[in-house]
Enzyme design. Structure first.
Site, PDB file in Angstrom:
ATOM      1  N   HIS A  84       0.821  -1.213   0.000  1.00 54.22           N
ATOM      2  CA  HIS A  84       0.000   0.000   0.000  1.00 54.22           C
ATOM      3  C   HIS A  84       0.856   1.264   0.000  1.00 54.22           C
ATOM      4  CE1 HIS A  84      -3.853  -2.061   1.710  1.00 54.22           C
ATOM      5  NE2 HIS A  84      -3.368  -2.666   0.634  1.00 54.22           N
ATOM      6  N   GLU A  86       0.599   3.962   1.794  1.00 52.12           N
ATOM      7  CA  GLU A  86       0.957   4.384   3.147  1.00 52.12           C
ATOM      8  C   GLU A  86       2.140   3.583   3.670  1.00 52.12           C
ATOM      9  OE1 GLU A  86      -3.648   4.047   3.149  1.00 52.12           O
ATOM     10  OE2 GLU A  86      -1.953   3.221   2.031  1.00 52.12           O
ATOM     11  N   CYS A 110      -6.615   1.432   4.987  1.00 53.13           N
ATOM     12  CA  CYS A 110      -7.142   0.158   5.482  1.00 53.13           C
ATOM     13  C   CYS A 110      -6.761   0.025   6.961  1.00 53.13           C
ATOM     14  CB  CYS A 110      -6.605  -1.012   4.666  1.00 53.13           C
ATOM     15  SG  CYS A 110      -4.883  -1.453   5.027  1.00 53.13           S
ATOM     16  N   CYS A 113      -2.964  -0.394   7.587  1.00 46.53           N
ATOM     17  CA  CYS A 113      -2.234   0.862   7.403  1.00 46.53           C
ATOM     18  C   CYS A 113      -2.499   1.829   8.547  1.00 46.53           C
ATOM     19  CB  CYS A 113      -2.577   1.493   6.055  1.00 46.53           C
ATOM     20  SG  CYS A 113      -1.813   0.625   4.661  1.00 46.53           S
TER      21      CYS A 113
END
Length: 153
Positions: A84, A86, A110, A113
């Site tokens: 991801h 992040e 999510c 994250c």
């Protein structure tokens, strides 16, 4: 007055979110392109976009298992070969610069994250939803975790 002096200057939030959106254009994900930028004291600490880990073939080359299985968005992340935005921004940043920084993300983070952001000691999460910049209250994340734990019993 010239047009330059009458134009409204964009806010810092808008500026940093625009940077995250530009960073997202590097994404190699077949489903969604996301970007993140970590900012502290009006300076960029780190950026990241979603895609396969370094050295791995991109999803464009090997396909997307989640897409092939028609997995709905937000589910079965373990099937995804991507990292991801992040996560990549946190991995690439210097730990001491992250403390009390703000992360700007092109979508709501999510759950995994969110936890990584808390562990990196980033103090604010700003994300884009329906073209509006929203703030995720970090104090509510632990309470949210308690609710998840109660539902899993």
């Amino acid at each position: 007055m010239s047009d330059e002096t009458t134009q409204k200057r964009q806010s810092l939030d808008q500026n940093w979110m625009e940077v995250a959106q530009v960073v997202s254009k590097r994404s190699t994900c077949l489903r969604k392109k996301h970007g993140a930028v970590i900012v502290k004291n009006k300076e960029i600490v780190s950026t990241g976009y979603n895609g396969a880990p370094r050295g791995w073939k991109h999803c464009r080359e090997v396909g997307c298992q989640r897409e092939e299985l028609e997995v709905p968005s937000g589910q079965r992340y373990e099937l995804c070969r991507g990292v991801h935005a992040e996560m990549n921004a946190i991995i690439q940043g210097e730990k001491h610069k992250m403390k009390n920084a703000t992360i700007y993300v092109t979508a709501h983070p999510c759950r995994i994250c969110e936890k990584l952001i808390v562990n990196a000691q980033i103090s604010k999460i700003k994300y884009l939803e329906d073209q509006e910049i929203k703030t995720l209250n970090l104090e509510d994340l632990e309470e949210k975790e308690n609710l998840y734990g109660k539902n899993e019993a």
